[in-house]
Every structure is written in structure tokens, then in C-alpha cells.
Design an enzyme around this catalytic site. Structure first.
Site, PDB file in Angstrom:
ATOM      1  N   GLU A 146      -4.504   8.535   8.736  1.00  0.00           N
ATOM      2  CA  GLU A 146      -4.350   9.241   7.234  1.00  0.00           C
ATOM      3  C   GLU A 146      -2.724   9.483   7.113  1.00  0.00           C
ATOM      4  O   GLU A 146      -1.961  10.097   7.871  1.00  0.00           O
ATOM      5  CB  GLU A 146      -4.912  10.445   7.456  1.00  0.00           C
ATOM      6  CG  GLU A 146      -6.391  10.551   7.318  1.00  0.00           C
ATOM      7  CD  GLU A 146      -6.776   9.930   6.244  1.00  0.00           C
ATOM      8  OE1 GLU A 146      -6.058  10.048   4.947  1.00  0.00           O
ATOM      9  OE2 GLU A 146      -8.116   9.526   5.886  1.00  0.00           O
ATOM     10  N   SER A 147      -2.227   8.928   5.995  1.00  0.00           N
ATOM     11  CA  SER A 147      -0.867   9.052   5.698  1.00  0.00           C
ATOM     12  C   SER A 147      -0.210  10.452   5.699  1.00  0.00           C
ATOM     13  O   SER A 147       1.031  10.936   5.811  1.00  0.00           O
ATOM     14  CB  SER A 147      -0.534   8.378   4.357  1.00  0.00           C
ATOM     15  OG  SER A 147      -1.181   8.997   3.372  1.00  0.00           O
ATOM     16  N   CYS A 196       0.974  -1.294  -0.037  1.00  0.00           N
ATOM     17  CA  CYS A 196      -0.160  -0.120  -0.067  1.00  0.00           C
ATOM     18  C   CYS A 196       1.023   1.259   0.003  1.00  0.00           C
ATOM     19  O   CYS A 196       1.529   1.330   1.079  1.00  0.00           O
ATOM     20  CB  CYS A 196      -0.878  -0.093   1.270  1.00  0.00           C
ATOM     21  SG  CYS A 196      -1.638   1.570   1.441  1.00  0.00           S
TER      22      CYS A 196
END
Lengths: 257, 257
Positions: B86-87, B33
Site C-alpha cells: 500500500e502506497s 503506476c
């Protein structure tokens, strides 16, 4: 008022760059631009001293694109020779250089929560933009209705899943409240001239968000910098006409004499 | 290695939640991912101690959505009962709770410049996503070529206007370098199996960006957490087959035995 110049006419091609003294802060803006409004309201909520200079976005002063914003957009913040652009970036910068009035939390976890509220608005921005597409592409019939339905859906989501306290920032207005304000303001304004109107505010359908809107638009520090409803509606109607007929430019000085 | 568990099989439905000791940090991830990879590489670049737990995104452990991430996505960071998702948000949080290894600059102006680099990538994300659209919608002919041309255009822009130093962060890898890494990595990987291939890296067409890619993928602290090219290509080929034929789920444990 700690912000000066918010209700002054735009500078345009040929106008010289106003001098800016060392230590003085300036916000380049346009009174009806929602992104610029974010920064004006954020600065007002912080209570910082700054001068607002409005820019004619169609017929810009030559020095603006050359020296301030490479794309010739607003907002833009300048102080002591340092220039920062982008409405999502300037607020953190203001908190950084005026830390006593910081709105973004210093605590890393609380700060992350504020960032997360903004992430949760991703579906809102796209859908809200659909209202401008309706105007720009003169959508009619089902295409138009579909955009209104999509908007209802994202407002439902904000009402149910995002707004969990008095403000998006918690018990006080936070970073995300001021980032959102100009867009919710326009939702309410569009209800005055779009057909079908946006049904916002609506105490029946979206009681929490409507109560938030009532609260945040009454915050004393920002009230002087919110354009009167009638002036703003006139600007948007004129903007709509420009987009439809391409025969004029928006009246950036609407309401000033 | 300061990060443990990166190359371990995914936890899936029925698997219990592994205990997490007070003071210990955990990153929920999936090895292929790109958003999770941002956080793994950021944590590795900072040199923090954390355990990586990989999640089967199709057949998730029941506790994951219930207790960790409301949408059941990765990445997710947990420490001392505090969960951040959240990246784009977790890295700032990691800098906040591990300030000695902060990557985001503390100086407000420098910090704003890093944020601005990310803003300048807005056209890239949309266009990069077009490569997945090619696969998902099985685009052919002109529609397919148009997406490749659009991609060339945004890479040209990054090469000419965004990458101004050795790294996007300046003379050292910064926040934006790590946020970008997984996506440029996939650009290079797609060139192995998409037809026409993405021409990245290319020393002729994009010499600065190609040199950046060579430099950043050699940073010793992150190298153990970059999936081997052959394994990653196999995963993407299998992922492509899943999207095209809807007859299987991706092999999240590809390359592990």
C-alpha cells in the site's frame, strides 16, 4: 471515569466558549456521531484525562467554526492551544502526546500491519454508508435490497479475510478496533429499526465478527462512554424521521434530562 | 543513484524470483503506476539504497501474488523477509526503518498537520479518477465536460485552501508532496492528449500550484526516477487505446530497449 462531560447537553448558538486550563485536554464531540465516538473511545481506552464538550451541529456556538473546526464538524481535540481534527488523525496524535498509553504499535512493521487493516476496510465504509443512503433517499424494493446484499458481501469479507485474531489489532484491541467500533455498533443498532433489519450480530453467519463485537463492547474502560442501546435507537429513529420529512433537527440531547 | 533497476523491463509469468540478500531492500513497481511511483520517489527523496523490480501486471510472475502481494498489485516493499504493501503505508514504514532520513515529522502536532493535508485531498482523488472514467467509459459531450468542470473545482480548492507554503509539507517537500506528485504529474500529462486537455499547469489560473509543480519536479534526488514526458505520454495513449478497444495489454516496457 477519566473522561468527564460525555453525557452533557450540547453547546449551541449563543453559548460561550468554556475556558480550558493549560495542560487540560478537551474533545469536542456529539454523543451520537460515529466519528467523534472513535476519538472518545480511543481516549477512554488510553485512560487519558480529558473533558468532552458536546456541540449542537445544526445550531453551533459561533466560536466553534471560527476557532476550532473550519468545517464545524466533530471530533476536534484541543490541548495547550493546539487543535487537531479528523477522527483518523487524532488517535495517532493522542499516542504521540501520551506515548505511555500508545495503542498504535511503535515497531514500524507492526504499525504498518495496523494501517493495513484499516486499508482493508475501504469497501466496508462505502457499503456501510449505503444504509444512510437507504434512509436519505428513501430507497425501496430492489434498490434497497441491493444495498443490503452489498453489505452482506463486505461483512463476509471482513469475517473471512480481515479479522484474523481476537481483535483486529491482535490479542488486544488496537487502533483499527476503535476506528471500526462505532460503525459496527450502528450496524447492530440498525437491525432494531430498518426493514429488512441488518442481520448483525449473527453467530451463525458471522461467528468471528459477532464474538469480536461481544468482546470489544465489554472492554471496561470504554463501557461508560457507549450510549445505551435504547437511547441510541431512539436517536437514530428520530434522525431517520428528520431525513425523511426535513421538518426538524436531530435531538442531540436525546436521553439526557 | 541510490535506487537501482528503476528503468528495467518487467518480470512476467515464467520469470524466476530474483534473490534478495539479507539487509537489501526491494521495491516492486511498474514504471507508469502512480501508486508505485509514490514509493519510488519517497525512497529516492530519502536517499535509501533499494533495488526496483518492475512487474508485468497483466501477466505476473507466479511467485508475485503467491508470496508478495495477495492482490498482485504494486507497490510492495520487501526487506529481510518483511513485506509491506500500500502506497499510503510504505512511506511511514520507510521512515520507521530508516529514521535518519525521516520525511514525516516526529513531532506529533506537525505529523498531524501532514496527515491533515492528505485528508484535504479526499475530493481530489475522486475527481482525478474521473479522468480515467472519461477514457474507460468513453464519455462524450456534457458528461465529459462535467468531469472536467469538477476537476477545475477541486484544483481551485487546492490552490486556494490547501497549498499554504512552498510545499504541501511546508518549506521542504513532505509526505503529502510525494503522495500527490504522481497524480499532479498525470494531470499535466493528460493535457497532452485528452480533448479538452486538462489546463494544468497554468500560471494564470493556478499560479501557486503551478509554481509548486515546477519546484517539486526539479528536486535533484527524484529527477532520475521521473519518466520522460514523451515516453509517459506514449504509455498513456497506448493505455487509452487498450481501454477503448480491449484488444491489447499496456506496454509496460515502453521506452526501454
Amino acid at each position: 471515569m477519566v473522561l468527564t462531560g460525555n453525557d452533557t447537553k450540547v453547546l449551541k448558538a449563543g453559548d460561550p466558549e468554556p475556558p480550558l486550563a493549560p495542560g487540560a485536554a478537551r474533545i469536542y464531540s456529539m454523543r451520537f456521531c460515529p466519528w467523534a465516538e472513535r476519538v472518545v473511545l480511543y481516549a477512554a481506552a488510553k485512560g487519558i484525562d480529558a473533558e468532552v464538550v458536546n456541540i449542537d451541529l445544526h445550531s453551533q456556538p459561533e466560536w466553534y467554526k471560527a476557532k476550532k473546526h473550519p468545517k464545524g464538524q466533530v471530533p476536534c481535540f484541543e490541548k495547550d492551544g493546539k487543535i487537531v481534527i479528523e477522527s483518523g488523525i487524532i488517535p495517532e496524535y493522542l499516542d504521540g502526546i501520551y506515548p505511555d498509553s500508545a495503542i498504535l504499535p511503535v515497531d514500524p512493521f507492526e504499525r504498518a500491519q495496523q494501517r493495513l487493516v484499516m486499508e482493508q476496510f475501504q469497501p466496508f465504509w462505502m457499503t456501510f454508508y449505503g444504509l444512510f443512503v437507504i434512509v436519505k433517499e428513501q430507497l425501496e424494493g430492489e434498490a434497497r435490497q441491493a444495498k443490503f446484499r452489498a453489505l452482506d458481501g463486505v461483512i463476509d469479507n471482513v469475517e473471512k479475510n480481515v479479522l484474523k485474531h481476537e481483535y483486529f489489532g491482535g490479542s488486544l484491541p488496537g487502533f483499527s478496533d476503535w476506528m471500526l467500533f462505532p460503525f459496527i455498533e450502528r450496524l447492530a443498532l440498525f437491525s432494531k429499526f430498518l426493514d429488512p433489519p441488518t442481520p448483525f450480530p449473527s453467530e451463525d453467519r458471522w461467528p468471528k465478527l459477532s464474538a469480536w463485537w461481544s468482546r470489544i463492547s465489554s472492554v471496561p474502560a470504554v463501557q461508560p462512554y457507549i450510549q445505551p442501546e435504547d437511547v441510541h435507537v431512539k436517536f437514530l429513529e428520530a434522525y431517520k424521521a428528520v431525513k425523511e420529512y426535513k421538518d426538524a433537527k436531530p435531538d442531540y440531547d436525546m436521553g439526557l434530562h
